[in-house]
Scaffold this active site. Structure first.
Site, PDB file in Angstrom:
ATOM      1  N   SER A  47     -11.600 -15.728  -0.345  1.00  0.00           N
ATOM      2  CA  SER A  47     -11.266 -15.943  -1.668  1.00  0.00           C
ATOM      3  C   SER A  47     -10.446 -17.288  -1.735  1.00  0.00           C
ATOM      4  CB  SER A  47     -10.227 -14.831  -2.160  1.00  0.00           C
ATOM      5  OG  SER A  47     -10.804 -13.369  -2.218  1.00  0.00           O
ATOM      6  N   LYS A  72       3.423 -14.192  -4.721  1.00  0.00           N
ATOM      7  CA  LYS A  72       2.360 -15.057  -4.747  1.00  0.00           C
ATOM      8  C   LYS A  72       1.536 -15.326  -5.977  1.00  0.00           C
ATOM      9  CE  LYS A  72      -1.921 -14.314  -2.052  1.00  0.00           C
ATOM     10  NZ  LYS A  72      -2.244 -13.668  -0.958  1.00  0.00           N
ATOM     11  N   ARG A 116     -13.718  -9.974   9.126  1.00  0.00           N
ATOM     12  CA  ARG A 116     -14.470 -11.031   9.292  1.00  0.00           C
ATOM     13  C   ARG A 116     -14.709 -11.715  10.993  1.00  0.00           C
ATOM     14  NH1 ARG A 116     -12.267 -14.159   4.200  1.00  0.00           N
ATOM     15  NH2 ARG A 116     -10.620 -13.370   5.587  1.00  0.00           N
ATOM     16  N   HIS A 150     -16.061  -8.766  -0.236  1.00  0.00           N
ATOM     17  CA  HIS A 150     -15.539  -7.799  -0.676  1.00  0.00           C
ATOM     18  C   HIS A 150     -16.505  -6.514  -1.074  1.00  0.00           C
ATOM     19  CE1 HIS A 150     -11.828 -10.572  -1.665  1.00  0.00           C
ATOM     20  NE2 HIS A 150     -11.668  -9.927  -0.472  1.00  0.00           N
TER      21      HIS A 150
HETATM   22  O1  PNS Z   1      -6.584  -9.046   0.417  1.00  0.00           O
HETATM   23  P1  PNS Z   1      -5.393  -9.215   1.129  1.00  0.00           P
HETATM   24  O2  PNS Z   1      -4.571 -10.208   0.431  1.00  0.00           O
HETATM   25  O3  PNS Z   1      -5.633  -9.439   2.614  1.00  0.00           O
HETATM   26  O4  PNS Z   1      -4.738  -7.811   1.044  1.00  0.00           O
HETATM   27  C1  PNS Z   1      -3.517  -7.387   1.557  1.00  0.00           C
HETATM   28  C2  PNS Z   1      -3.130  -6.165   1.021  1.00  0.00           C
HETATM   29  C3  PNS Z   1      -2.786  -6.308  -0.428  1.00  0.00           C
HETATM   30  C4  PNS Z   1      -3.899  -5.013   1.420  1.00  0.00           C
HETATM   31  C5  PNS Z   1      -1.521  -5.985   1.923  1.00  0.00           C
HETATM   32  O5  PNS Z   1      -0.645  -7.265   1.553  1.00  0.00           O
HETATM   33  C6  PNS Z   1      -0.736  -4.874   1.337  1.00  0.00           C
HETATM   34  O6  PNS Z   1      -1.336  -3.708   1.644  1.00  0.00           O
HETATM   35  N1  PNS Z   1       0.093  -5.122   0.533  1.00  0.00           N
HETATM   36  C7  PNS Z   1       0.985  -3.950  -0.129  1.00  0.00           C
HETATM   37  C8  PNS Z   1       2.438  -4.050   0.476  1.00  0.00           C
HETATM   38  C9  PNS Z   1       2.449  -3.223   1.848  1.00  0.00           C
HETATM   39  O7  PNS Z   1       2.088  -2.108   1.759  1.00  0.00           O
HETATM   40  N2  PNS Z   1       3.013  -3.960   2.697  1.00  0.00           N
HETATM   41  C10 PNS Z   1       2.827  -3.377   4.114  1.00  0.00           C
HETATM   42  C11 PNS Z   1       1.756  -3.644   4.832  1.00  0.00           C
HETATM   43  S1  PNS Z   1       1.907  -2.905   6.402  1.00  0.00           S
END
Ligand code: PNS
Length: 165
Positions: free
Chosen positions: A130, A43, A92, A19
């Site tokens: 993570s 979560k 990745r 990250h």
């Molecule tokens: O590091 P991660 O867990 O892959 O991050 C995912 C994250 C937080 C970027 C994604 O889940 C997100 O954008 N969540 C916010 C809710 C949202 O906007 N959902 C629609 C996504 S198209």
């Protein structure tokens, strides 16, 4: 020209060296970066949102144009509210690509003004996630090589706490 801001969103539970590499590279591409820690209400996380924000702040303290914030809700709403131009994520693997492409297209449909920029992870950090850091930590392994120093220290602290409870 106006300032170009990009958002680096994630759960960051915990923030890894992978990250951090993406944030450092994004900071060189944009005027301002906001590392955005998602609340992720559905979560259960190892670190609370406040802890994840604090650790992200410590990890990016050397980067002048990087701020850290927390959010709950739709990412595009936050992006619109702060007037950011882009969402930056790390890539990745092909598995990441499928997920990131879908989210990028959804987000673009909801907010065409902001583009998603996918930065290919540095090869020496590609295997870090993570979830594996949490698993190795939970089983007593050494995760120092996978996370920035403040995160490694927080994980050691959490281990000591769990041993004494
Ligand atoms: O590091 P991660 O867990 O892959 O991050 C995912 C994250 C937080 C970027 C994604 O889940 C997100 O954008 N969540 C916010 C809710 C949202 O906007 N959902 C629609 C996504 S198209």
């Amino acid at each position: 020209m106006s300032e170009r801001t990009a958002i680096c969103p994630g759960t960051f539970d915990p923030l890894t060296r992978g990250h951090l590499d993406v944030v450092e590279r994004a900071a060189a591409l944009f005027d301002r970066i906001i590392v955005l820690c998602a609340a992720h209400s559905g979560k259960r996380t190892l670190f609370t949102l406040a802890e994840r924000v604090e650790l992200a702040r410590a990890a990016v303290a050397h980067l002048e144009n990087v701020d850290v914030d927390a959010f709950e809700g739709l990412l595009v709403d936050y992006v619109r509210d702060v007037g950011a131009h882009a969402i930056v994520k790390g890539l990745r693997s092909i598995d990441d690509f499928q997920h990131e492409q879908q989210m990028a297209m959804m987000n673009r449909r909801m907010l065409p003004a902001a583009d998603t920029v996918l930065l290919v992870t540095a090869p020496h950090l590609q295997y870090i996630s993570s979830s594996l850091v949490r698993e190795i930590w939970a089983l007593g392994g050494d995760v120092d090589g996978f996370v920035p120093a403040p995160v490694a220290e927080a994980l050691r602290h959490k281990r000591r706490q769990s041993q004494h409870s």
